[in-house]
Enzyme design. Structure first.
Site, PDB file in Angstrom:
ATOM      1  N   SER A 182      -8.557   0.883   7.172  1.00  0.00           N
ATOM      2  CA  SER A 182      -8.999   0.569   8.696  1.00  0.00           C
ATOM      3  C   SER A 182     -10.853   0.175   8.984  1.00  0.00           C
ATOM      4  O   SER A 182     -11.500   0.463   9.885  1.00  0.00           O
ATOM      5  CB  SER A 182      -9.602   2.576   8.689  1.00  0.00           C
ATOM      6  N   HIS A 218      -2.713  -4.955  -4.796  1.00  0.00           N
ATOM      7  CA  HIS A 218      -3.303  -3.814  -3.511  1.00  0.00           C
ATOM      8  C   HIS A 218      -2.621  -3.595  -3.907  1.00  0.00           C
ATOM      9  O   HIS A 218      -1.097  -3.143  -4.716  1.00  0.00           O
ATOM     10  CB  HIS A 218      -2.392  -4.969  -2.222  1.00  0.00           C
ATOM     11  N   GLU A 227     -10.693  -0.627  -1.367  1.00  0.00           N
ATOM     12  CA  GLU A 227     -10.252  -0.135  -0.040  1.00  0.00           C
ATOM     13  C   GLU A 227      -9.522   1.320  -1.286  1.00  0.00           C
ATOM     14  O   GLU A 227      -8.823   1.218  -1.614  1.00  0.00           O
ATOM     15  CB  GLU A 227      -9.047  -1.333  -0.693  1.00  0.00           C
ATOM     16  N   GLY A 243      -4.827   2.305   6.835  1.00  0.00           N
ATOM     17  CA  GLY A 243      -3.495   2.234   7.943  1.00  0.00           C
ATOM     18  C   GLY A 243      -3.685   3.765   7.717  1.00  0.00           C
ATOM     19  O   GLY A 243      -2.890   4.328   8.868  1.00  0.00           O
ATOM     20  N   GLU A 280      -0.589  -1.085  -1.874  1.00  0.00           N
ATOM     21  CA  GLU A 280       0.921  -1.175  -2.219  1.00  0.00           C
ATOM     22  C   GLU A 280       1.821  -1.338  -3.070  1.00  0.00           C
ATOM     23  O   GLU A 280       2.635  -1.828  -3.112  1.00  0.00           O
ATOM     24  CB  GLU A 280       0.947  -1.619  -0.787  1.00  0.00           C
ATOM     25  N   ASN A 332      -5.206  -9.104   6.003  1.00  0.00           N
ATOM     26  CA  ASN A 332      -3.800  -9.567   4.998  1.00  0.00           C
ATOM     27  C   ASN A 332      -2.739  -8.357   6.368  1.00  0.00           C
ATOM     28  O   ASN A 332      -2.749  -7.535   6.810  1.00  0.00           O
ATOM     29  CB  ASN A 332      -4.238  -8.439   4.049  1.00  0.00           C
ATOM     30  N   TRP A 333      -2.118  -9.604   7.021  1.00  0.00           N
ATOM     31  CA  TRP A 333      -0.658  -8.976   7.576  1.00  0.00           C
ATOM     32  C   TRP A 333       0.002  -8.276   7.498  1.00  0.00           C
ATOM     33  O   TRP A 333       0.754  -7.820   7.478  1.00  0.00           O
ATOM     34  CB  TRP A 333       0.206 -10.251   7.945  1.00  0.00           C
ATOM     35  N   LYS A 334       0.674  -8.037   6.029  1.00  0.00           N
ATOM     36  CA  LYS A 334       0.917  -7.633   5.697  1.00  0.00           C
ATOM     37  C   LYS A 334       2.751  -8.030   5.733  1.00  0.00           C
ATOM     38  O   LYS A 334       2.787  -8.868   5.867  1.00  0.00           O
ATOM     39  CB  LYS A 334       0.907  -6.157   5.567  1.00  0.00           C
TER      40      LYS A 334
HETATM   41  P1  13P Z   1      -5.990  -1.418   7.520  1.00  0.00           P
HETATM   42  O1  13P Z   1      -6.932  -2.268   7.586  1.00  0.00           O
HETATM   43  O2  13P Z   1      -4.261  -1.764   8.520  1.00  0.00           O
HETATM   44  O3  13P Z   1      -6.349  -0.250   7.120  1.00  0.00           O
HETATM   45  O4  13P Z   1      -5.433  -1.791   5.732  1.00  0.00           O
HETATM   46  C1  13P Z   1      -6.156  -2.243   4.736  1.00  0.00           C
HETATM   47  C2  13P Z   1      -5.624  -2.794   4.057  1.00  0.00           C
HETATM   48  O5  13P Z   1      -4.949  -2.694   3.199  1.00  0.00           O
HETATM   49  C3  13P Z   1      -5.786  -4.263   3.891  1.00  0.00           C
HETATM   50  O6  13P Z   1      -5.648  -5.246   2.528  1.00  0.00           O
END
Ligand code: 13P
Length: 248
Positions: free
Chosen positions: A211, A94, A166, A172, A96, A9-11
């Site tokens: 993470s 997600h 998640e 993150g 977020e 997931n590049w966000k």
């Molecule tokens: P990280 O791997 O940066 O913790 O992010 C996880 C995430 O939200 C993937 O969708």
């Protein structure tokens, strides 16, 4: 036997130049990886993914989708548009999106239906915040998040989803759930899926995200109900992402 699935997931990261070298690096290193792999890019770069990845073993997808099919929804992207760009996957719900865009369990369920209707595989995200975990509410929170989606699916569409656990406090932050902590929640989600439909519930992939890195991926994915990863930060470096794919 569930085939492992590793999704990056590049966000909201990337540029045409950076994506080009990242994608080329991943494709070059995939080799004979046994796991299925995909990247979920920002919408403006999905056409670039299609151009760079068509015919390769790396699939691509989007990070969100509209619940609506078409029409006066400025700024939204329809599932059919994602399918038109060759997407196989779309992340739905997600944390977020839930936190910053107020996405409710009910809206997430509608987005899952929209994705399925266009032939996409929705990656349905669930997870508790730190406050919810500390209050002993993890099982209730993720159970409700999944239940809202299960309520709108019949047995045939159930078999077509992927679930991602998640924990919000692990995203993150460099704090990973221990393999045992993650497995405990995955086992609960598995039971809930099988309760809905035994055969499909046993076949659905449940990814862990939060993470996940090259040095903890193998141990996490060795757990009975952890069928892959949804990777944020480590998906932005070809070497790290490849190491996780090869660990799966
Ligand atoms: P990280 O791997 O940066 O913790 O992010 C996880 C995430 O939200 C993937 O969708």
């Amino acid at each position: 036997m569930r085939r492992k699935l590793v999704v990056g997931n590049w966000k909201m990261n990337g540029s045409r130049a950076a994506n080009a070298s990242l994608l080329a690096g991943i494709v070059a290193g995939l080799g004979t990886a046994r796991a299925e792999a995909a990247v979920c890019a920002p919408a403006p770069y999905l056409a670039q993914c299609e151009q760079a990845l068509a015919g390769s073993a790396l699939a691509w997808g989007a990070q969100d989708v509209s619940a609506h099919a078409a029409g006066a929804y400025t700024g939204e992207v329809a599932a059919a548009m994602l399918a038109d760009l060759g997407c196989r996957f779309v992340i739905v719900g997600h944390s977020e999106r839930r936190a910053y865009h107020g996405e409710s369990n009910a809206l997430v369920a509608q987005k899952v239906l929209a994705a399925l209707g266009a032939g996409l595989t929705p990656i349905v995200c669930v997870g508790e915040t730190l406050a919810e975990r500390e209050a002993g509410r993890t099982a209730a929170v993720v159970g409700e998040q999944l239940a809202a989606v299960l309520a709108v699916l019949d047995a045939a569409s159930l078999a077509r989803i992927v679930v991602a656990y998640e924990p919000v406090w692990a995203i993150g932050t460099g704090k990973t759930a221990t393999p045992a902590m993650a497995q405990e929640v995955h086992a609960q989600l598995r039971a809930q899926l099988q309760d809905k439909q035994a055969e499909a519930g046993a076949a659905i992939r449940i990814l862990y995200g939060g993470s996940m890195k090259p040095d903890n991926a193998a141990e996490l994915m060795a757990q009975a109900d952890i069928d892959g990863g949804l990777i944020g930060g480590a998906a932005l470096k070809a070497a790290d992402f490849l190491a996780i794919i090869h660990a799966a």
